[in-house]
Design an enzyme around this catalytic site. Structure first.
Site, mmCIF file in Angstrom:
data_model
loop_
_atom_site.group_PDB
_atom_site.id
_atom_site.type_symbol
_atom_site.label_atom_id
_atom_site.label_comp_id
_atom_site.label_asym_id
_atom_site.label_seq_id
_atom_site.Cartn_x
_atom_site.Cartn_y
_atom_site.Cartn_z
ATOM 1 N N LYS A 68 -21.351 -5.155 41.179
ATOM 2 C CA LYS A 68 -20.792 -6.231 40.352
ATOM 3 C C LYS A 68 -19.301 -6.046 40.090
ATOM 4 O O LYS A 68 -18.598 -7.023 39.821
ATOM 5 C CB LYS A 68 -21.546 -6.332 39.026
ATOM 6 C CG LYS A 68 -22.963 -6.876 39.166
ATOM 7 C CD LYS A 68 -23.602 -7.113 37.815
ATOM 8 C CE LYS A 68 -24.992 -7.706 37.953
ATOM 9 N NZ LYS A 68 -25.606 -8.023 36.637
ATOM 10 N N ASP B 75 -24.581 -14.062 33.814
ATOM 11 C CA ASP B 75 -25.294 -13.250 32.821
ATOM 12 C C ASP B 75 -24.855 -13.622 31.408
ATOM 13 O O ASP B 75 -25.635 -13.513 30.454
ATOM 14 C CB ASP B 75 -25.036 -11.761 33.044
ATOM 15 C CG ASP B 75 -25.745 -11.226 34.275
ATOM 16 O OD1 ASP B 75 -26.791 -11.785 34.640
ATOM 17 O OD2 ASP B 75 -25.262 -10.246 34.868
ATOM 18 N N GLY C 44 -23.234 -1.914 32.069
ATOM 19 C CA GLY C 44 -22.646 -3.199 32.395
ATOM 20 C C GLY C 44 -23.153 -4.340 31.538
ATOM 21 O O GLY C 44 -22.378 -5.231 31.143
#
Length: 495
Positions: free
Chosen positions: A123, A159, A186
């Site tokens: 990511k 997210d 994260g």
């Protein structure tokens, strides 16, 4: 790490280019050099590309795959992304495991996709490859969705919206609230970004290593779990740590009794459906939600970027309920001879799930029949073995579990059963139950009646629904099916 400053809704990618070119990689490993040659050749002639692939293969680094839409990550064996996107329709979605960083970089260099989702550990790695980042991805410092338009790559982080959806399911906003986040990985950064956006009053982040741990944005105070428990003002709790996640289920690092003002618990873990943290919250009457809805929500928001249009948000609870129904366990409890095995087998067929008779598994594990276990080890020995077998099967998915009559006598068994699906009490009248039948604790009518009187309150306390089994077999099966789906999707029960 400080937030990067970007124009609204858009940010230029960092200037430290995406991947080394051949001349830069020449002093590094042969895999890296071969990968760079392949990336450089992708825009050139076929002969160059073929030569580069040969060089890459010689270095032991396979050519990266191409796909239309899909998910990239190091390990994708248990991902639910594909079935979620398949329900959204309109495009082909594939899982694309890229075990090494070299493979991930080569894939991103080629840009041979229309849109991808990105999961751990890439990511952050994907960011330099994006020509533009949206403001949420920039604020979080992570990208989970990349779309190619006109040869340019646009990076997003859905997210963020998924976390907001999770909080909305709890009916809670972080505005003016005292927030405690568990974990510093994260997803913690996503929770911090949402908290800042919604206007949280105060933010604590609990870490197992508060000193020398991960650097977090300003406004977040990192404390130990012990200190976190000394903050009774906490109103909302978000778990972003792996504590309680499959296969290490049952772990919880915080005593909720130390947080008397707690109003909501969100746990981003979705395997199991109910972590130990969620089970403890429910026992205290605190609204709690797992991360499964968040998982579906972020996929729906990613699909909006893929397709370039807004989707009906009703798709999120619909897909969530449908997938939970496919994945969840159904556990049957009740008295011996109440019909758990026969009803359970039929339910397994209709629900397309595996059937597991826990008593039969106990016999397999012990290598002897249940009366012999009682004779040699007593009821205590049998209950210990029963707890071990129950824990082993209950943490898996997609099963109908037929439980022994006394499974509810051990509190830990009920917790284990409830973590991955509803528990149904198959209730047959006492006068229809069988006496004896090789069951050590019900050898007489009197013993059976005493057992029923002792266990009925335990069955009722453990069950999500009671299924009468006092008429026909088919009626019991239909009632159990309805009880299962109503427990999975409470909206079905509304008039």
């Amino acid at each position: 790490m400080k937030d990067q400053q970007h124009p609204a809704n858009s940010a230029a990618a960092p200037a430290n280019g995406p991947a080394p070119r051949p001349e830069q990689a020449a002093d590094g490993c042969p895999e890296q050099a071969a990968e760079a040659r392949l990336a450089q050749a992708a825009d050139g002639c076929p002969e160059q590309a073929a030569e580069a692939r040969l060089a890459q293969a010689a270095a032991g680094c396979p050519a990266p795959p191409a796909l239309e839409y899909g998910l990239i990550g190091a390990k994708l064996g248990h991902s639910y992304s594909k079935p979620i996107h398949q329900q959204l329709g309109g495009y082909r979605y594939e899982l694309c495991p890229l075990p090494t960083e070299a493979e991930a970089r080569a894939f991103l260099e080629r840009r041979a996709f229309k849109g991808i989702n990105v999961t751990v550990p890439y990511k952050q790695l994907v960011i330099p490859y994006c020509d533009e980042l949206d403001e949420r991805a920039a604020a979080i410092g992570a990208v989970n969705t990349v779309v190619r338009r006109g040869g340019r790559l646009y990076g997003y982080n859905t997210d963020f919206s998924g976390m907001e959806y999770l909080l909305a399911c709890l009916g809670v906003s972080l505005a003016g609230r005292s927030l405690l986040i568990l974990g510093t990985g994260g997803t913690c950064r996503t929770a911090l970004a949402v908290a800042k956006h919604q206007g949280a009053k105060s933010i604590l982040v609990a870490s197992r290593r508060p000193a020398g741990g991960a650097a977090l944005p300003e406004g977040a105070r990192v404390v130990s779990y012990e200190e976190a428990a000394r903050h009774p003002e906490v109103e909302v709790l978000i778990n972003t740590s792996p504590a309680g996640m499959y296969p290490q289920v049952g772990e919880c690092l915080l005593d909720l009794d130390a947080l008397p003002n707690l109003r909501a618990v969100a746990d981003v873990i979705y395997n199991p459906f109910k972590t130990e943290l969620i089970l403890r919250a429910e026992e205290r009457g605190i609204p709690a939600e797992s991360g499964f809805g968040m998982l579906v929500a972020q996929a729906v928001y990613a699909a909006e970027h893929f397709m370039g249009k807004k989707l009906d948000e009703a798709a999120i609870p619909r897909i969530t309920a449908q997938m939970r129904g496919e994945i969840a366990n159904l556990s049957l409890i009740g008295m011996p001879s109440s019909g758990k095995t026969s009803v359970g087998r039929q339910l397994a067929k209709r629900l397309n799930k595996a059937f597991v008779d826990l008593d039969a598994e106990i016999v397999k594990t012990a290598g002897m029949p249940i009366p012999q276990i009682f004779a040699q080890q007593g009821e205590g020995g049998f209950r210990q073995l029963e707890a071990e077998v129950t824990a082993r099967f209950a943490k898996e998915h997609g099963q109908v579990l037929s439980c022994g009559g006394g499974v509810v006598k051990t509190a830990g068994n009920v917790r284990a059963l409830r973590q991955n699906g509803p528990v149904l009490f198959l209730d047959r009248p006492l006068d229809q139950l069988s006496v004896g039948g090789g069951r050590p604790l019900s050898k007489s009518a009197e013993a059976l009646a005493a057992m029923e009187a002792e266990r009925r309150p335990l069955y009722l306390a453990a069950a999500d629904a009671v299924v009468p089994n006092n008429t026909t077999f088919n009626a019991a099966v239909r009632a159990a099916m309805e009880g299962f789906y109503e427990a999975i999707d409470p909206e079905r029960a509304k008039p």
